[in-house]
Motif scaffolding. Structure first.
Motif, PDB file in Angstrom:
ATOM      1  N   MET A 331       0.856  -1.203  -0.012  1.00 40.58           N
ATOM      2  CA  MET A 331      -0.031   0.112  -0.182  1.00 40.58           C
ATOM      3  C   MET A 331       0.768   1.287  -0.040  1.00 40.58           C
ATOM      4  N   GLY A 332       2.222   0.988  -0.452  1.00 38.90           N
ATOM      5  CA  GLY A 332       3.063   2.165  -0.478  1.00 38.90           C
ATOM      6  C   GLY A 332       2.325   3.669  -1.403  1.00 38.90           C
ATOM      7  N   LYS A 333       2.713   4.803  -0.795  1.00 36.70           N
ATOM      8  CA  LYS A 333       2.160   5.892  -1.472  1.00 36.70           C
ATOM      9  C   LYS A 333       2.705   6.151  -2.779  1.00 36.70           C
ATOM     10  N   LYS A 334       4.426   5.849  -2.810  1.00 37.36           N
ATOM     11  CA  LYS A 334       5.023   6.290  -3.819  1.00 37.36           C
ATOM     12  C   LYS A 334       5.561   5.185  -4.756  1.00 37.36           C
ATOM     13  N   VAL A 335       5.899   3.855  -4.160  1.00 40.20           N
ATOM     14  CA  VAL A 335       6.000   2.653  -4.939  1.00 40.20           C
ATOM     15  C   VAL A 335       5.277   1.605  -4.097  1.00 40.20           C
ATOM     16  N   ALA A 336       4.633   0.921  -5.045  1.00 39.27           N
ATOM     17  CA  ALA A 336       3.894  -0.185  -4.553  1.00 39.27           C
ATOM     18  C   ALA A 336       3.957  -1.672  -5.370  1.00 39.27           C
ATOM     19  N   PRO A 337       4.777  -2.650  -5.053  1.00 37.37           N
ATOM     20  CA  PRO A 337       4.756  -3.891  -5.720  1.00 37.37           C
ATOM     21  C   PRO A 337       3.515  -4.658  -5.449  1.00 37.37           C
ATOM     22  N   GLY A 338       3.214  -5.605  -6.408  1.00 38.43           N
ATOM     23  CA  GLY A 338       2.061  -6.533  -6.224  1.00 38.43           C
ATOM     24  C   GLY A 338       2.323  -7.681  -7.065  1.00 38.43           C
ATOM     25  N   MET A 339       1.517  -8.960  -6.667  1.00 40.96           N
ATOM     26  CA  MET A 339       1.772 -10.306  -7.381  1.00 40.96           C
ATOM     27  C   MET A 339       0.065 -10.733  -7.271  1.00 40.96           C
ATOM     28  N   PHE A 340      -0.269 -11.490  -8.544  1.00 43.43           N
ATOM     29  CA  PHE A 340      -1.493 -11.860  -8.628  1.00 43.43           C
ATOM     30  C   PHE A 340      -1.299 -13.546  -9.079  1.00 43.43           C
ATOM     31  N   PHE A 341      -2.355 -14.358  -8.825  1.00 44.35           N
ATOM     32  CA  PHE A 341      -2.205 -15.791  -9.008  1.00 44.35           C
ATOM     33  C   PHE A 341      -3.797 -15.991  -9.311  1.00 44.35           C
ATOM     34  N   GLY A 342      -4.172 -16.550 -10.677  1.00 46.71           N
ATOM     35  CA  GLY A 342      -5.643 -17.220 -10.828  1.00 46.71           C
ATOM     36  C   GLY A 342      -5.561 -18.550 -11.374  1.00 46.71           C
ATOM     37  N   TYR A 343      -6.644 -19.234 -11.240  1.00 43.60           N
ATOM     38  CA  TYR A 343      -6.612 -20.602 -11.859  1.00 43.60           C
ATOM     39  C   TYR A 343      -8.277 -20.802 -12.242  1.00 43.60           C
ATOM     40  N   SER A 344      -8.346 -21.286 -13.307  1.00 43.60           N
ATOM     41  CA  SER A 344      -9.726 -21.803 -13.689  1.00 43.60           C
ATOM     42  C   SER A 344      -9.843 -23.083 -14.302  1.00 43.60           C
ATOM     43  N   LYS A 345     -10.942 -23.633 -14.185  1.00 45.50           N
ATOM     44  CA  LYS A 345     -11.102 -25.255 -14.448  1.00 45.50           C
ATOM     45  C   LYS A 345     -12.626 -25.372 -15.109  1.00 45.50           C
ATOM     46  N   ASN A 346     -12.534 -25.980 -16.457  1.00 50.58           N
ATOM     47  CA  ASN A 346     -13.624 -26.261 -17.016  1.00 50.58           C
ATOM     48  C   ASN A 346     -14.229 -27.889 -16.714  1.00 50.58           C
ATOM     49  N   ASN A 347     -15.332 -27.877 -16.022  1.00 49.86           N
ATOM     50  CA  ASN A 347     -15.779 -29.225 -15.507  1.00 49.86           C
ATOM     51  C   ASN A 347     -16.917 -29.961 -16.317  1.00 49.86           C
ATOM     52  N   GLY A 348     -17.070 -29.352 -17.545  1.00 47.99           N
ATOM     53  CA  GLY A 348     -17.874 -29.847 -18.474  1.00 47.99           C
ATOM     54  C   GLY A 348     -19.402 -29.778 -17.716  1.00 47.99           C
ATOM     55  N   THR A 349     -20.410 -30.380 -18.665  1.00 52.14           N
ATOM     56  CA  THR A 349     -21.686 -30.528 -18.385  1.00 52.14           C
ATOM     57  C   THR A 349     -22.063 -31.661 -17.461  1.00 52.14           C
ATOM     58  N   GLY A 350     -21.384 -32.473 -17.451  1.00 49.11           N
ATOM     59  CA  GLY A 350     -21.735 -33.766 -16.704  1.00 49.11           C
ATOM     60  C   GLY A 350     -22.613 -34.743 -17.326  1.00 49.11           C
ATOM     61  N   LYS A 351     -23.116 -34.556 -18.601  1.00 50.52           N
ATOM     62  CA  LYS A 351     -23.986 -35.272 -19.474  1.00 50.52           C
ATOM     63  C   LYS A 351     -23.405 -35.583 -20.811  1.00 50.52           C
ATOM     64  N   ASP A 352     -23.415 -36.850 -21.012  1.00 52.18           N
ATOM     65  CA  ASP A 352     -22.860 -37.173 -22.423  1.00 52.18           C
ATOM     66  C   ASP A 352     -23.762 -36.894 -23.627  1.00 52.18           C
ATOM     67  N   GLY A 353     -23.376 -37.051 -24.855  1.00 56.97           N
ATOM     68  CA  GLY A 353     -24.311 -36.846 -25.954  1.00 56.97           C
ATOM     69  C   GLY A 353     -24.517 -35.559 -26.414  1.00 56.97           C
TER      70      GLY A 353
END
Length: 427
Positions: A331-353
């Protein structure tokens, strides 16, 4: 001449005084009290922004690579070379923003506040040629009765929490991992205690639409449905902490005519989410998680699949998605480093066809199983000016799509490295 002017001014002043004074035995007429508060208050805000960026691989993107989603799958030419493994770069100022806030006289005892805001990103559903055109972001009025407030108009979808959003420099704002978008809505918020509130929202997709189904119109699945998307959310807001949980129900009707027959087939879905933020004078920590179905309109992976039988109308099943992200920053007023990490997963519909996919992250017979992103940034701030260099890596696992919309076989991991510098002057 100077003495004559001064004498005339003095005479005029005395005459005026004699007309406004009254005898001491006479009561002076009451003078209406003048309110110190302004009846109307209009203020303008916004920023001028320019982004400079370089990518190492072609990506699924919007507006000439300004907003990157995920790296594209391997696509080989006649010589066996991957045509998507090519670099690119661009300079853009189209995300510059302009807004107006208005406060007016109370209505039915409620404090009134309106916001109208746009940028130059172009129409969301338009072609690349719309880049640079003014685009509506927010257009709403908020009525505040202290403990109860009512919002009418277009603003953030309720799953997007402005107090708990990634601090990344990239204009994607954590998209694919954090819900994003605006929608025209009706939202009523009740403060249950000093720190706890509950908000109920009914909305219709607009700027960020539902999947486009052949033979339907843009946002047709939403407009065909009488029931709007419904969202409820509890939030705690303290001195250093913001936390909340929410749930959403959505009912869409992709088509009114299918296979030359009247169709009333719906695709229903439910989503749950939770978030947390802790911030003090030195550091900020944010986390967000979401799991649900048909999150396409939130600019995330997902959507729904279609199922067709001979002689019948198309039926539907929502595709499931889960995602989370964390963001840590100074939260530095002049210099403020930061890091981000995100993850997303496709789980499908659960129904074939499934016979058709209206899903973000599926292209033909190939689809995304998961996407993750890591980035690091440093904000250099001086008064209202900010320069932020950021390094970002996004990886996607592509594979063959199963009949339920999930991905299992013949997987390949591809990645894109983006180097970006964002310059913003706020007013």
């Amino acid at each position: 001449m100077k003495k004559i002017i001064l004498s005339a001014f003095a005479a005029f002043s005395l005459a005026g005084y004699s007309q406004t004074t009254t005898p001491t035995t006479t009561t002076a007429p009451a003078v209406p009290a003048v309110s110190s508060d302004k009846e109307w208050d209009v203020s303008m805000y916004g920023f001028v922004r320019t982004d400079y960026f370089v990518d190492t691989r072609r990506t699924s993107n919007v507006r000439e690579y300004n907003l990157n989603l995920y790296p594209l799958d391997v696509l080989k030419d006649v010589n066996g070379k991957d045509v998507n493994a090519v670099p690119s770069s661009n300079f853009l100022s189209v995300t510059s923003r302009l807004g107006v806030k208005v406060k007016g006289p109370n209505v039915w005892g409620a404090k009134m506040q309106g916001t109208l805001e746009g940028d130059f990103f172009g129409n969301t559903e338009g072609a690349t040629s719309s880049i640079g055109l003014f685009r509506l972001r927010h257009a709403y009025v908020n009525m505040d009765w202290s403990k109860t407030s009512l919002l009418l108009g277009q603003t953030w979808v309720p799953a997007f929490v402005p107090e708990v959003m990634p601090g990344v420099a990239n204009f994607n704002t954590g998209i694919l991992f954090n819900p994003f978008g605006w929608a025209t809505q009706f939202r009523i918020k009740q403060n249950l205690t000093k720190n706890i509130s509950f908000a109920f929202t009914a909305y219709k997709e607009r700027e960020f639409t539902t999947p486009v189904v052949p033979a339907s119109t843009q946002n047709g699945p939403s407009t065909n449905s009488v029931i709007p998307s419904l969202h409820g959310q509890f939030q705690y807001k303290g001195k250093n902490i913001v936390a909340g949980v929410g749930a959403e129900y959505k009912s869409l009707q992709p088509l009114i005519v299918s296979n030359n027959q009247v169709s009333t087939e719906k695709v229903t879905s439910a989503t749950v989410l939770g978030y947390f933020k802790y911030a003090n004078e030195k550091v900020s920590f944010k986390a967000y998680g979401i799991s649900g179905s048909n999150t396409y309109n939130m600019v995330m992976l997902g959507g729904f699949a279609g199922y067709t039988t001979p002689g019948g109308v198309e039926t539907y099943k929502a595709s499931k998605t889960s995602a989370f992200w964390v963001d840590i920053a100074s939260m530095g007023k002049k210099v403020a480093p930061g890091m981000f990490f995100g993850y997303s997963k496709n789980n499908g519909t659960g129904k074939d066809g499934a016979t058709a996919y209206y899903v973000r992250g599926i292209s033909g017979t190939r689809g995304i199983d998961n996407v993750w992103r890591a980035s690091a940034r440093v904000d250099f701030k001086q008064n209202k000016f900010r320069v932020t260099p950021e390094l970002e890596y996004t990886a996607a696992t592509w594979g063959d799509v199963t009949s339920s919309g999930s991905v299992k076989d013949n997987t390949t991991v591809v990645g894109n490295f983006r180097a970006l510098v964002s310059c913003v002057y706020t007013f």
